[in-house]
Design an enzyme around this catalytic site. Structure first.
Site, PDB file in Angstrom:
ATOM      1  N   ALA A  47     -44.973 -32.090 -15.315  1.00  0.00           N
ATOM      2  CA  ALA A  47     -45.904 -31.262 -14.541  1.00  0.00           C
ATOM      3  C   ALA A  47     -46.300 -29.992 -15.283  1.00  0.00           C
ATOM      4  O   ALA A  47     -47.153 -29.243 -14.798  1.00  0.00           O
ATOM      5  CB  ALA A  47     -45.288 -30.896 -13.189  1.00  0.00           C
ATOM      6  N   LYS A  65     -60.321 -33.490 -13.238  1.00  0.00           N
ATOM      7  CA  LYS A  65     -61.204 -32.975 -14.286  1.00  0.00           C
ATOM      8  C   LYS A  65     -61.119 -33.806 -15.560  1.00  0.00           C
ATOM      9  O   LYS A  65     -61.935 -33.635 -16.479  1.00  0.00           O
ATOM     10  CB  LYS A  65     -60.877 -31.512 -14.571  1.00  0.00           C
ATOM     11  CG  LYS A  65     -61.252 -30.578 -13.425  1.00  0.00           C
ATOM     12  CD  LYS A  65     -60.880 -29.143 -13.703  1.00  0.00           C
ATOM     13  CE  LYS A  65     -61.396 -28.218 -12.603  1.00  0.00           C
ATOM     14  NZ  LYS A  65     -60.889 -28.571 -11.264  1.00  0.00           N
ATOM     15  N   VAL A  74     -57.672 -21.591  -5.207  1.00  0.00           N
ATOM     16  CA  VAL A  74     -58.621 -20.708  -4.536  1.00  0.00           C
ATOM     17  C   VAL A  74     -58.001 -19.990  -3.339  1.00  0.00           C
ATOM     18  O   VAL A  74     -58.428 -18.887  -2.996  1.00  0.00           O
ATOM     19  CB  VAL A  74     -59.870 -21.498  -4.078  1.00  0.00           C
ATOM     20  CG1 VAL A  74     -60.640 -22.023  -5.270  1.00  0.00           C
ATOM     21  CG2 VAL A  74     -59.497 -22.635  -3.131  1.00  0.00           C
TER      22      VAL A  74
END
Length: 621
Positions: free
Chosen positions: A370, A416, A461
């Site tokens: 990770a 992504k 965010v």
């Protein structure tokens, strides 16, 4: 974060006028006996009948009172008009008439005609229920006329809507005044619940709000999914309405009340369905095994460790380069932060010698990788750092894992990496390709797991927006239409464990993340939750390398189903580790160019590269 345990439902309090019904109901019996006799004799009563009527009426009143305090509605308080009150009242009347009917049947001379107790019972029950209904309607009318109430439109005429309206009707604080119901079902278009009518569907929200002067929309559909909540929220904002929701059915314990209404939160907008894990398969992968997690101090890594610990591994090794993060992770797992355990390892995945020593000592059988750099704007400015950590660092971890012949290796990737357009995406795509390369040349199972943004993780965010809101704003959003796939930290880790258990060697497991969510909706929700409605949202424009929407799969990837309905799989072309080691990367620009070129294309037709040399046990010692 532990979930707050809902308070237990309150036992209905005894109404101060509850005992008044013990006086009113016997009077109703007396009136009913007189009325039944009057009807029996064709609207005529004589003085000779009064003695019998008085005896039967008095007996009925006394017996009803005794039964009512024993098994009926006077022994405990009832909500007016509730099912329980109707049952208790009906039971009391039935017992009363059964007892009274016996002396009427055998009396000589006849007290009253034998049909009178039966007819009187029907009249008495009707009168008692009718009086309670009138009183309840009157109280609701009075409460709805109190000043300062929020005029609400209730969406949902099902069980949730009924329970909410009933709760509002008995709310002594009179916080809400229901003015209309909306429901998309045509079968409910003519319904009236608690005196409030169904006045249309969601399409009619704006018109109904204007006509009724409503200021709030209450979504009373506990099973509502994110699509419905988002649509209703958008329509409510256009109509100038605040939005409240009932919690989901699984979160409600006890009796529903108007106090259960709350503002829309991020979990509502995500609408995450409960994840059903195949715990037996996961347990076979983890129980009794030696597990190592890189990036164990991060948001994903630490939650992953907490969930792994539930499956009783033989050993769980936490590796991170951040000592404070390791301290916090140990606190959450063991309840102490002594940092004395050999299972807490301070090391950097950029250091291959340190990794080799750690892996040789721990001999992990399962590795969850990770550790990564993930901030898109910073990596666009410093692509060489993405190269060193996300590419070379991953290759170091893979090499160390192969050196001890791990059974399962899970590389945590990102959406992504599908058709990448930024340094973060390029570097994570290369990490996927390197993982696939080791899968084709080593005995263990090597898979990658790809998912989107994780709400609440460090650097996401949510913390950024929260900090901006606390400062009074503005909240910065790149574009009003930019959207992302979101997951909650626990579900991301749960599906990672599931993917590790069912993953096919060399494939990328893609987790189902529902529908993408607009970033501006996240901002608006956090602002509404903060109650600081003066905070502005400012649009700053898309950043270099940033997409308007992310993809879960690239245009060249064909997804296939797996054994779990929320996990799909795609193949990625492997890349030779030697080409990575030999890459002419000396500057950030060179790193970006090389990663871009090798992340987007695969070298078709190239023969498999020889297995990279692994350090011998003598070298490791």
């Amino acid at each position: 974060m532990s979930k707050e345990v809902p308070a237990l439902p309150e036992v209905p309090t005894q109404h101060p006028f509850r005992l008044a019904w013990a006086v009113v109901d016997p009077i109703v019996w007396i009136v009913a006996i007189v009325a039944a006799t009057w009807l029996r004799y064709d609207f005529t009563l004589t003085t000779a009948m009064l003695r019998g009527i008085a005896i039967v009426a008095g007996a009925s009143a006394v017996i009803h009172t005794i039964v009512g305090f024993t098994v009926g509605p006077y022994r405990i308080g009832h909500l007016r008009g509730s099912f329980e009150e109707v049952i208790d009242l009906t039971k009391t009347v039935a017992i009363t008439v059964a007892v009274v009917f016996v002396p009427v049947l055998i009396a000589n001379p006849i007290l009253v005609p034998k049909s009178v107790p039966v007819v009187a019972a029907a009249l008495a029950l009707t009168g008692m229920l009718g009086m309670r209904t009138v009183l309840r309607a009157y109280r609701m009318m009075v409460r709805r006329r109190q000043p300062g109430q929020r005029r609400i439109i209730v969406f949902g005429a099902g069980d949730g809507g009924r329970l909410l309206l009933r709760s509002i009707g008995r709310d002594r604080q009179a916080t809400y005044q229901p003015v209309a119901i909306l429901d998309d079902s045509n079968e409910k278009s003519r319904l009236s619940i608690e005196g409030v009518k169904v006045r249309g569907t969601r399409e009619d929200l704006a018109a109904v709000a204007t006509r009724t002067h409503a200021d709030t929309l209450a979504i009373a559909v506990p099973s509502a999914d994110s699509t419905l909540i988002r649509d209703l929220r958008r329509r409510a904002e256009d109509a100038g309405l605040d939005v409240l929701v009932l919690p989901s059915a699984k979160d409600m314990i006890g009796e529903l009340s108007a106090a259960d209404l709350r503002g829309v939160d991020l979990a509502d907008l995500l609408g995450r369905r409960p994840i059903k894990l195949d715990r037996q398969v996961i347990e076979k992968t983890i129980r009794g095994r030696r597990i190592l997690v890189t990036g164990a101090g991060g948001s994903i890594g630490s939650e992953l460790c907490r969930q792994i610990a539930q499956f009783s591994p033989e050993r769980l090794v936490l590796l991170d380069r951040d000592e404070s993060a390791l301290h916090a992770a140990q606190l959450s797992l063991a309840g102490n932060g002594l940092l004395e355990s050999d299972d807490i390892v301070l090391a950097d995945i950029r250091d291959p010698d340190a990794l080799r020593a750690v892996f040789d000592a721990a001999r992990p059988e399962v590795v969850f990788h990770a550790a990564a750099l993930k901030h898109l704007p910073l990596l666009e400015r410093y692509p060489i750092e993405a190269w060193k950590t996300n590419v070379l660092g991953t290759l170091n971890v893979l090499t160390a894992a192969a050196g001890v012949e791990v059974q399962t290796f899970v590389n945590i990737s990102t959406d992504k990496a599908a058709d990448p357009t930024c340094v973060l995406g390029y570097s994570k795509r290369l990490a996927e390709r390197l993982t696939a390369r080791f899968a084709s040349h080593d005995s263990g199972t090597y898979v990658s797991v790809r998912f989107g943004n994780v709400l609440g993780s460090r650097g996401s965010v949510v913390p950024a927006f929260t900090a901006q809101i606390e400062r009074g704003g503005p909240v910065t959003v790149t574009h009003p239409d930019v959207e992302r796939y979101f997951m909650l930290i626990p579900e991301a880790c749960q599906l990672t464990l599931q993917a590790a258990a069912i993953g096919v060697d060399g494939e990328v497991m893609v987790l189902d993340m529902g529908t993408p969510m607009k970033i501006v909706d996240v901002a608006k929700t956090l602002i509404a939750m903060s109650k600081r409605l003066d905070v502005e949202i400012v649009y700053t424009g898309l950043r270099p390398g940033e997409k308007m929407s992310e993809d879960l799969f690239s245009g060249r990837e064909a997804a296939r189903a797996t054994a779990h309905p929320l996990v799909s799989a795609v193949e990625v072309p492997p890349i030779d580790p030697d080409s990575v080691y030999a890459a002419p990367v000396a500057t950030g620009g060179a790193a970006m160019a090389w990663m871009r070129g090798h992340a987007r294309t695969a070298a078709p037709g190239a023969p498999p590269a020889p297995r990279p040399p692994q350090p011998s046990r003598r070298d490791n010692g």
